[in-house]
Write a protein that holds these residues in place. Structure first.
Motif, PDB file in Angstrom:
ATOM      1  N   LEU A 204      38.821  18.118 -19.192  1.00 59.59           N
ATOM      2  CA  LEU A 204      38.216  18.657 -20.400  1.00 59.59           C
ATOM      3  C   LEU A 204      38.029  17.575 -21.456  1.00 59.59           C
ATOM      4  CD1 LEU A 204      40.007  22.123 -20.791  1.00 59.59           C
ATOM      5  CD2 LEU A 204      37.685  21.651 -20.002  1.00 59.59           C
ATOM      6  N   GLY A 205      38.921  16.590 -21.439  1.00 53.59           N
ATOM      7  CA  GLY A 205      38.778  15.502 -22.401  1.00 53.59           C
ATOM      8  C   GLY A 205      37.470  14.755 -22.227  1.00 53.59           C
ATOM      9  N   ARG A 206      37.082  14.542 -20.961  1.00 50.87           N
ATOM     10  CA  ARG A 206      35.811  13.857 -20.697  1.00 50.87           C
ATOM     11  C   ARG A 206      34.632  14.759 -21.059  1.00 50.87           C
ATOM     12  NH1 ARG A 206      35.888   9.152 -17.947  1.00 50.87           N
ATOM     13  NH2 ARG A 206      37.894   8.448 -17.124  1.00 50.87           N
ATOM     14  N   LEU A 207      34.779  16.058 -20.804  1.00 47.51           N
ATOM     15  CA  LEU A 207      33.715  16.982 -21.217  1.00 47.51           C
ATOM     16  C   LEU A 207      33.551  16.960 -22.728  1.00 47.51           C
ATOM     17  CD1 LEU A 207      34.492  20.084 -18.951  1.00 47.51           C
ATOM     18  CD2 LEU A 207      32.605  18.468 -18.700  1.00 47.51           C
ATOM     19  N   GLY A 208      34.670  16.880 -23.430  1.00 44.71           N
ATOM     20  CA  GLY A 208      34.612  16.875 -24.887  1.00 44.71           C
ATOM     21  C   GLY A 208      33.953  15.648 -25.470  1.00 44.71           C
ATOM     22  N   ARG A 209      33.836  14.588 -24.685  1.00 46.54           N
ATOM     23  CA  ARG A 209      33.173  13.381 -25.171  1.00 46.54           C
ATOM     24  C   ARG A 209      31.689  13.353 -24.786  1.00 46.54           C
ATOM     25  NH1 ARG A 209      38.178  11.155 -23.502  1.00 46.54           N
ATOM     26  NH2 ARG A 209      37.312  10.349 -21.535  1.00 46.54           N
ATOM     27  N   SER A 210      31.225  14.419 -24.160  1.00 46.86           N
ATOM     28  CA  SER A 210      29.824  14.479 -23.742  1.00 46.86           C
ATOM     29  C   SER A 210      29.001  15.312 -24.727  1.00 46.86           C
ATOM     30  CB  SER A 210      29.710  15.084 -22.347  1.00 46.86           C
ATOM     31  OG  SER A 210      28.362  15.370 -22.026  1.00 46.86           O
ATOM     32  N   PRO A 211      27.963  14.734 -25.346  1.00 49.64           N
ATOM     33  CA  PRO A 211      27.091  15.522 -26.233  1.00 49.64           C
ATOM     34  C   PRO A 211      26.458  16.706 -25.512  1.00 49.64           C
ATOM     35  CG  PRO A 211      26.672  13.177 -26.501  1.00 49.64           C
ATOM     36  CD  PRO A 211      27.572  13.311 -25.317  1.00 49.64           C
ATOM     37  N   ALA A 212      26.191  16.552 -24.215  1.00 52.85           N
ATOM     38  CA  ALA A 212      25.585  17.648 -23.454  1.00 52.85           C
ATOM     39  C   ALA A 212      26.508  18.857 -23.405  1.00 52.85           C
ATOM     40  CB  ALA A 212      25.249  17.185 -22.032  1.00 52.85           C
ATOM     41  N   PHE A 213      27.807  18.633 -23.313  1.00 51.29           N
ATOM     42  CA  PHE A 213      28.735  19.765 -23.257  1.00 51.29           C
ATOM     43  C   PHE A 213      28.885  20.425 -24.623  1.00 51.29           C
ATOM     44  CE2 PHE A 213      32.964  21.779 -22.963  1.00 51.29           C
ATOM     45  CZ  PHE A 213      32.718  22.603 -21.878  1.00 51.29           C
ATOM     46  N   TRP A 214      28.887  19.643 -25.687  1.00 52.24           N
ATOM     47  CA  TRP A 214      28.907  20.218 -27.032  1.00 52.24           C
ATOM     48  C   TRP A 214      27.665  21.070 -27.268  1.00 52.24           C
ATOM     49  CZ3 TRP A 214      32.725  20.573 -30.493  1.00 52.24           C
ATOM     50  CH2 TRP A 214      33.838  19.738 -30.328  1.00 52.24           C
ATOM     51  N   LEU A 215      26.537  20.609 -26.772  1.00 51.81           N
ATOM     52  CA  LEU A 215      25.307  21.393 -26.876  1.00 51.81           C
ATOM     53  C   LEU A 215      25.451  22.697 -26.098  1.00 51.81           C
ATOM     54  CD1 LEU A 215      22.340  21.696 -27.733  1.00 51.81           C
ATOM     55  CD2 LEU A 215      21.709  20.425 -25.670  1.00 51.81           C
ATOM     56  N   ALA A 216      26.056  22.628 -24.910  1.00 54.27           N
ATOM     57  CA  ALA A 216      26.250  23.827 -24.095  1.00 54.27           C
ATOM     58  C   ALA A 216      27.144  24.837 -24.816  1.00 54.27           C
ATOM     59  CB  ALA A 216      26.854  23.454 -22.742  1.00 54.27           C
ATOM     60  N   MET A 217      28.190  24.363 -25.486  1.00 54.64           N
ATOM     61  CA  MET A 217      29.073  25.275 -26.216  1.00 54.64           C
ATOM     62  C   MET A 217      28.339  25.952 -27.372  1.00 54.64           C
ATOM     63  SD  MET A 217      32.875  23.520 -26.219  1.00 54.64           S
ATOM     64  CE  MET A 217      32.407  22.001 -27.054  1.00 54.64           C
ATOM     65  N   LEU A 218      27.497  25.192 -28.067  1.00 55.10           N
ATOM     66  CA  LEU A 218      26.708  25.780 -29.155  1.00 55.10           C
ATOM     67  C   LEU A 218      25.727  26.816 -28.618  1.00 55.10           C
ATOM     68  CD1 LEU A 218      25.801  25.933 -32.096  1.00 55.10           C
ATOM     69  CD2 LEU A 218      24.329  23.945 -31.677  1.00 55.10           C
TER      70      LEU A 218
END
Length: 404
Positions: A204-218
């Motif tokens: 999850l730490g690596r996911l949290g550093r990905s802008p693509a995953f932050w976009l997915a959460m939004l």
């Protein structure tokens, strides 16, 4: 081909699990008026029940992020269906036998919410893990069963109450508990696809550093808000703002909304392999904005009601589409990734109706409905400006270090 066919029973069990979630989330609200008359439950108590349901599901989502990958899909799904079965039985039993009926309703609500929350987190990565050449379409078809479950529980329960009378309402939760009870045994024996080894999963730490995953959460937050704002407020909006009778308000509001949502997800589930998921999400987000604008601003009540129903079609692809596209970018995210996305979606499920209610309190229902249109609008902007990702692309950009 043989491997894919061997998982047919697993897919069927997953489909039934989403019908179960539709039952768990929509049965109790159909009895709210009966609870008021029979047990003296106030509006504040009803609001508390809704809050308990929401908080419990959020808590389960959060726990699943941490523990699901450790216990495995099979144990999680069996436990989830045990909770749903127990919660439905408790709904019909505890308010009748406990000295405090409200306590019985709270215990039943929380138990069912534990099962429903676990199903929501686990079933999506489970269906994504099964062999298929059209994972996005299969995900959409899976989520369509929630819609059909919602339609079935509303129509059949309403008809049953009319036939047997409100005094026998408590029999109906026992009837609906049959499905999750049978699914317990299904998940105990159906084949499961091999899970991703722990050392290969994307932390999850690596996911949290990905802008693509932050976009997915939004996007998940916007998807949940877009769906629940309309589904929870459409009946009251139809009755008070548009002048429709209560019966027609329910049929042309939340029920028609669920039907259109189920149709949209089923269409993509059957023919989705021929469509571009990103383009479809952009189209549905734009259509959702137009539906909110039409519902709030059109002078004709019938056209406004049509926009409320059509909104169900417009949001049909949002939740499963974002999950599928994120899984395509991060194929080794595991159940914890889906759990975190579910948390964001459930936050949206509360914030959308809350914003609509707050604005309605001060500026009227039409203004409240209009304000909720900000969520699909934000989603549309993010989809248009965000960069599309290919399956596994982000995994390559963020390699996972294997343990020594």
């Amino acid at each position: 081909m043989t491997e894919t066919l061997s998982y047919r029973g697993t897919r069927m069990a997953c489909y039934r699990s989403y019908i179960t979630q539709g039952i768990a989330n929509n049965l109790s609200p159909l009895f709210f008026v009966i609870f008021q008359r029979e047990f003296g439950i106030s509006y504040a108590m009803i609001s508390t029940l809704i809050l308990f349901n929401f908080v419990t599901q959020i808590a389960v989502d959060g726990l699943c992020v941490k523990f699901i990958d450790r216990i495995g899909y099979r144990k999680a799904m069996v436990a989830a269906h045990i909770c749903c079965t127990a919660g439905l039985v408790m709904l019909g039993l505890l308010p009748k036998i406990l000295p405090n009926p409200f306590l019985g309703l709270v215990l039943a609500t929380m138990t069912t919410a534990i099962g429903g929350g676990a199903i929501e987190v686990v079933v999506s990565p489970l269906i994504d893990s099964l062999p298929s050449e059209e994972k996005e379409a299969k995900m959409s078809l899976l989520h369509s069963f929630y819609c059909w479950g919602q339609v079935a529980v509303v129509l059949l329960t309403t008809l049953a109450v009319r036939l047997i009378g409100q005094g026998l309402w408590w029999v109906l939760p026992f009837f609906w508990a049959i499905l999750p009870c049978c699914n317990i045994f299904s998940f105990a024996r159906v084949p499961m696809a091999p899970e991703i080894p722990p050392e290969e999963k994307t932390p999850l730490g690596r996911l949290g550093r990905s802008p693509a995953f932050w976009l997915a959460m939004l996007l998940m937050l916007c998807a949940g808000a877009s769906e629940l704002a309309m589904s929870q407020w459409s009946s009251l909006f139809a009755e008070q703002a548009l002048g429709a009778e209560k019966l027609w308000g329910d049929i042309l509001g939340p029920c028609l909304f669920a039907v259109f949502m189920g149709i949209g997800r089923t269409i993509y589930g059957v023919w989705g392999g021929r469509l571009n998921l990103r383009a479809a999400l952009v189209f549905t987000a734009a259509l959702c904005v137009l539906c909110y604008l039409g519902a709030a601003l059109l002078p004709s009540p019938m056209l406004s009601l049509l926009c409320c129903g059509l909104c169900g079609f417009s949001i049909s692809l949002m939740w499963p589409g974002v999950l599928s596209s994120t899984a395509a970018i991060f194929p080794k995210g595991g159940a914890s990734m889906f759990g975190l996305l579910a948390v964001c979606g459930d936050i949206g499920c509360s914030s959308g109706p809350a914003l609509a209610g707050l604005v309605s309190e001060f500026a009227g229902l039409r203004a409240g409905m209009l304000s909720a249109g900000v969520f699909p609008a934000v989603m549309l902007v993010c989809l248009v400006l965000g960069k599309p990702g290919k399956r596994g692309h982000q995994e390559k950009a963020l390699p996972v270090k294997k343990q020594a």
